[in-house]
Enzyme design. Structure first.
Site, PDB file in Angstrom:
ATOM      1  N   HIS A 189     -10.058   1.235   2.262  1.00 37.82           N
ATOM      2  CA  HIS A 189      -9.580   2.575   2.627  1.00 37.82           C
ATOM      3  C   HIS A 189     -10.753   3.507   2.939  1.00 37.82           C
ATOM      4  O   HIS A 189     -10.622   4.414   3.768  1.00 37.82           O
ATOM      5  CB  HIS A 189      -8.772   3.198   1.475  1.00 37.82           C
ATOM      6  CG  HIS A 189      -7.337   2.751   1.414  1.00 37.82           C
ATOM      7  ND1 HIS A 189      -6.421   3.076   2.372  1.00 37.82           N
ATOM      8  CD2 HIS A 189      -6.674   2.009   0.492  1.00 37.82           C
ATOM      9  CE1 HIS A 189      -5.236   2.559   2.043  1.00 37.82           C
ATOM     10  NE2 HIS A 189      -5.367   1.905   0.901  1.00 37.82           N
ATOM     11  N   CYS A 231       0.862  -1.189   0.000  1.00 39.14           N
ATOM     12  CA  CYS A 231       0.000   0.000   0.000  1.00 39.14           C
ATOM     13  C   CYS A 231       0.891   1.229   0.000  1.00 39.14           C
ATOM     14  O   CYS A 231       1.887   1.270   0.723  1.00 39.14           O
ATOM     15  CB  CYS A 231      -0.885  -0.017   1.248  1.00 39.14           C
ATOM     16  SG  CYS A 231      -1.995   1.394   1.359  1.00 39.14           S
ATOM     17  N   HIS A 286      -9.137  -4.098  -1.364  1.00 40.69           N
ATOM     18  CA  HIS A 286      -8.116  -3.282  -0.695  1.00 40.69           C
ATOM     19  C   HIS A 286      -8.480  -1.794  -0.772  1.00 40.69           C
ATOM     20  O   HIS A 286      -8.460  -1.093   0.246  1.00 40.69           O
ATOM     21  CB  HIS A 286      -6.746  -3.541  -1.349  1.00 40.69           C
ATOM     22  CG  HIS A 286      -5.642  -2.679  -0.822  1.00 40.69           C
ATOM     23  ND1 HIS A 286      -4.539  -3.195  -0.180  1.00 40.69           N
ATOM     24  CD2 HIS A 286      -5.456  -1.324  -0.851  1.00 40.69           C
ATOM     25  CE1 HIS A 286      -3.748  -2.194   0.178  1.00 40.69           C
ATOM     26  NE2 HIS A 286      -4.267  -1.054  -0.227  1.00 40.69           N
ATOM     27  N   GLU A 287      -8.835  -1.329  -1.977  1.00 42.64           N
ATOM     28  CA  GLU A 287      -9.112   0.106  -2.145  1.00 42.64           C
ATOM     29  C   GLU A 287     -10.382   0.513  -1.403  1.00 42.64           C
ATOM     30  O   GLU A 287     -10.416   1.581  -0.773  1.00 42.64           O
ATOM     31  CB  GLU A 287      -9.215   0.472  -3.624  1.00 42.64           C
ATOM     32  CG  GLU A 287      -7.925   0.286  -4.415  1.00 42.64           C
ATOM     33  CD  GLU A 287      -6.707   0.916  -3.771  1.00 42.64           C
ATOM     34  OE1 GLU A 287      -6.852   1.963  -3.111  1.00 42.64           O
ATOM     35  OE2 GLU A 287      -5.607   0.351  -3.894  1.00 42.64           O
TER      36      GLU A 287
HETATM   37 NI    NI Z   1      -3.733   0.978  -0.057  1.00 44.16          NI
END
Ligand code: NI
Length: 173
Positions: free
Chosen positions: A146, A100, A142-143
């Site tokens: 966030h 990341c 993953h995104e």
């Molecule tokens: Ni990330």
């Protein structure tokens, strides 16, 4: 071009839940997306979420082109995804390495659903609705994490597979 600096883990704002985008195709939104695009390219990332450049809105971008250096990485179409929702299409999770831009120099093994449906909008408000597997599925999870204030180290279940990239993969450096 407006490359922004990427916030690093430890920054309080990376732990916040982002707000939905209410209006599409505005100058502010389009500028944000351009900045995210420029920043992701500059940092050679596979994806970027708005909170990583300090904007608490539900906007992520991602995309991976086929690359001779990493022939085993599947390509993912460049996508701007706003107000996303994710539905797992299987209970099965796969583990693989993640990094990341907010956790520079490190990699960890993260379990993710191997198959998901995701839904959201592009910058003009057009619907995006896809069933995806593999690396594409991983990148989206993953995104979108966030946007919930979740960084990948919080998803690691075995901390024996978390470390510095150049130590974990000395041959690649
Ligand atoms: Ni990330």
């Amino acid at each position: 071009m407006a490359i922004q600096s990427v916030l690093r883990m430890g920054e309080e704002s990376l732990l916040q839940v982002s707000e939905r985008v209410e209006k599409f195709n505005t100058p502010e939104l389009n500028n944000l997306i351009q900045d995210m695009h420029d920043t992701m390219k500059h940092e050679e990332g596979a994806g970027l979420a708005a909170p990583q450049i300090g904007i608490g809105l539900q906007v992520v971008i991602f995309g991976v082109e086929q690359n001779a250096r990493y022939p085993d990485v599947e390509s993912v179409p460049y996508t701007i995804l706003i107000n996303p929702t994710i539905k797992p299409l299987t209970k099965e999770k796969e583990e693989d390495w993640e990094g990341c831009l907010s956790v520079p120099g490190m990699r960890g093994m993260v379990p993710r659903f191997s198959k998901i449906h995701y839904h959201g909008y592009d910058q003009y408000g057009n619907t995006i609705s896809r069933d995806v597997v593999g690396f594409h599925s991983r990148v989206v999870q993953h995104e979108c994490d966030h946007l919930q204030g979740i960084l990948y180290p919080m998803r690691i279940t075995n901390f024996r597979t978390f470390g510095f990239t150049d130590v974990l993969f000395p041959a690649k450096n």
